[in-house]
Design an enzyme around this catalytic site. Structure first.
Site, PDB file in Angstrom:
ATOM      1  N   ARG A  51       0.820  -1.221   0.000  1.00  0.00           N
ATOM      2  CA  ARG A  51       0.000   0.000   0.000  1.00  0.00           C
ATOM      3  C   ARG A  51       0.851   1.267   0.000  1.00  0.00           C
ATOM      4  NH1 ARG A  51      -1.460   2.852   3.958  1.00  0.00           N
ATOM      5  NH2 ARG A  51      -1.578   1.182   5.480  1.00  0.00           N
ATOM      6  N   TYR A 105     -11.322  15.661 -18.750  1.00  0.00           N
ATOM      7  CA  TYR A 105     -11.809  14.280 -18.753  1.00  0.00           C
ATOM      8  C   TYR A 105     -12.988  14.206 -17.761  1.00  0.00           C
ATOM      9  CZ  TYR A 105     -12.191   9.578 -16.989  1.00  0.00           C
ATOM     10  OH  TYR A 105     -12.707   8.379 -16.560  1.00  0.00           O
ATOM     11  N   ASP A 177      -2.600  16.848 -17.160  1.00  0.00           N
ATOM     12  CA  ASP A 177      -2.933  15.455 -17.467  1.00  0.00           C
ATOM     13  C   ASP A 177      -2.341  15.177 -18.846  1.00  0.00           C
ATOM     14  OD1 ASP A 177      -4.146  13.127 -18.427  1.00  0.00           O
ATOM     15  OD2 ASP A 177      -5.941  13.434 -17.216  1.00  0.00           O
ATOM     16  N   LYS A 202      -4.006   3.795 -20.193  1.00  0.00           N
ATOM     17  CA  LYS A 202      -4.102   4.125 -21.620  1.00  0.00           C
ATOM     18  C   LYS A 202      -2.782   3.808 -22.332  1.00  0.00           C
ATOM     19  CE  LYS A 202      -8.259   5.632 -20.581  1.00  0.00           C
ATOM     20  NZ  LYS A 202      -8.318   5.770 -19.162  1.00  0.00           N
TER      21      LYS A 202
END
Ligand code: PLP
Length: 386
Positions: A51, A105, A177, A202
């Protein structure tokens, strides 16, 4: 002798790789261990634990991602939205204000419009193409400016150099981004952005088989995002790390093929009489083509377009193509097609979509690695069925 790791193609494959190779393995092995032996670390954040995003699979990726964008540091996250939300929450606190590009987005847009109010963080949308207007929107509590390299799904290219200059002049953190451009076509830290964010789902991974995110940029800010992400829990699983690591190695060959293929397809669509408008920054007719040429090494595999017949024609067309799969997401080896108003931007209100120009009939195409000739033939045939 020291290894020569200069060119992007070499960095994609060799940066961050363990030296010497672990057990001689050429590929980075998967460390499927949630926890690791205590090594005397003084801080909780430095204990080795999945984590905390600091197992050998994470650290190799961090080095590789930083190297490919010529940035000092990087961090992987459980998804693009985990990277974006942790970054915004690391930089902004209750009472702060953000300037964000007006065509974001859908998930990022919804984070601002649905969740920020509850957290006491305010924002204003800015016109990325009109830097002169930003000065009128800055407030004493503005802390950051957030833009997208190539906006999704309208493929707009904001004045990115102006965003960096504006941030510097006003003491803001500049964030971008960079998902749709990919590090092959654009490396934000080279023009001075503080943080570059990715949906690594992506182009970076490129095979539509994992969800992942990345934050790349200034070391102090990446450290702050890491601490925030450690608390929020958005870590990337080691198996997903392995797949992302493998996917990144082929990024340059994939994206360069996609750049070429998409440009040919955009030119084909632009001259077709059934097509009313094509949004692709590589086309001379794109409003910000000159800026895109100056900033980017290529224009990517994503485009959007509208048909002369509107929504009904768009629905028939999407149902009529045989190679593209109708599915959200982008940047992978498979060509994908969607109507953003029904998928990626369905969470946005109809008014917000209309305000930024996402019509119900807008079609988004993410060009994969199939033969360009086959794709053009398929699109042509589906356009003829009316
Ligand atoms: N940023 C952009 C430009 C995207 O297209 C997406 C997803 O479509 C995201 C961020 C969110 O990424 P993820 O789905 O990996 O959380």
């Amino acid at each position: 002798m020291e290894k020569i790791v200069k060119g992007l193609e070499t960095r994609l494959i060799h940066a961050g790789e363990p030296e010497p190779r672990i057990g001689g393995a050429v590929s980075m092995p998967i460390f499927q261990s949630s926890t690791f032996e205590y090594g005397g670390q003084a801080s909780y954040h430095d204990l080795k634990y999945i984590r905390l995003n600091n197992t050998p699979n994470h650290t190799a990726l961090h080095q590789k991602l930083a190297a490919i964008e010529n940035a000092p540091a990087a961090l992987v996250a459980a998804s693009g939205m985990a990277a974006i939300s942790a970054t915004l929450l690391a930089v902004l606190k209750s009472g702060d204000h953000l300037l964000a590009q007006n065509c974001l987005y859908g998930g990022t847009h919804n984070l601002l419009t649905d969740d920020f109010r509850d957290l006491g963080i305010t924002f204003d949308f800015i016109d990325g193409d009109n830097p002169a207007s930003w000065r009128g929107q800055i407030r004493p509590n503005t802390r950051a400016i957030y833009v997208e390299a190539i906006s999704n799904p309208l493929l707009e290219v904001a004045d990115l150099k102006a965003a960096v200059q504006f941030a510097r002049a006003h003491g803001l953190v500049s964030m971008i981004d960079n998902t749709c451009a990919s590090p092959v076509n654009f490396r934000p830290s080279e023009i001075g952005f503080d943080l570059s964010l990715h949906s690594a789902t992506k182009y970076l991974n490129g095979h539509d088989d994992i969800v992942a995110g990345a934050v790349i940029g200034r070391a102090d800010l990446v450290r702050a995002v890491t601490l925030k992400l450690n608390h929020l829990g958005g870590s990337l699983d080691p198996h997903a790390c392995f797949l992302l690591h493998r996917g990144i190695k082929t990024l340059a060959v994939r994206v360069r093929y996609q750049n070429e293929s998409a440009l040919r397809i955009a030119r084909f669509l632009e001259q077709h009489r059934q097509v009313a408008r094509v949004n692709y920054p590589g086309l001379e007719t794109h409003r910000q083509h000159a800026r895109a040429r100056e900033l980017f090494d290529g224009f990517g595999g994503l485009m959007s377009f509208e048909l002369a017949g509107g929504v009904a024609a768009a629905e028939r067309f999407v149902a009529g193509v045989t190679i593209p799969t109708c599915a959200p997401s982008l940047g992978g080896v498979d060509t994908l097609i969607v109507l953003p108003a029904r998928t990626s931007h369905a969470g946005m209100s109809a008014e917000d979509r209309a305000r930024i120009g996402i019509s119900d009939g807008l079609i988004r195409l993410s060009v994969g690695l199939e033969s360009t000739d086959d794709l053009i033939e398929d699109l042509d045939r589906a356009l003829g069925e009316r």
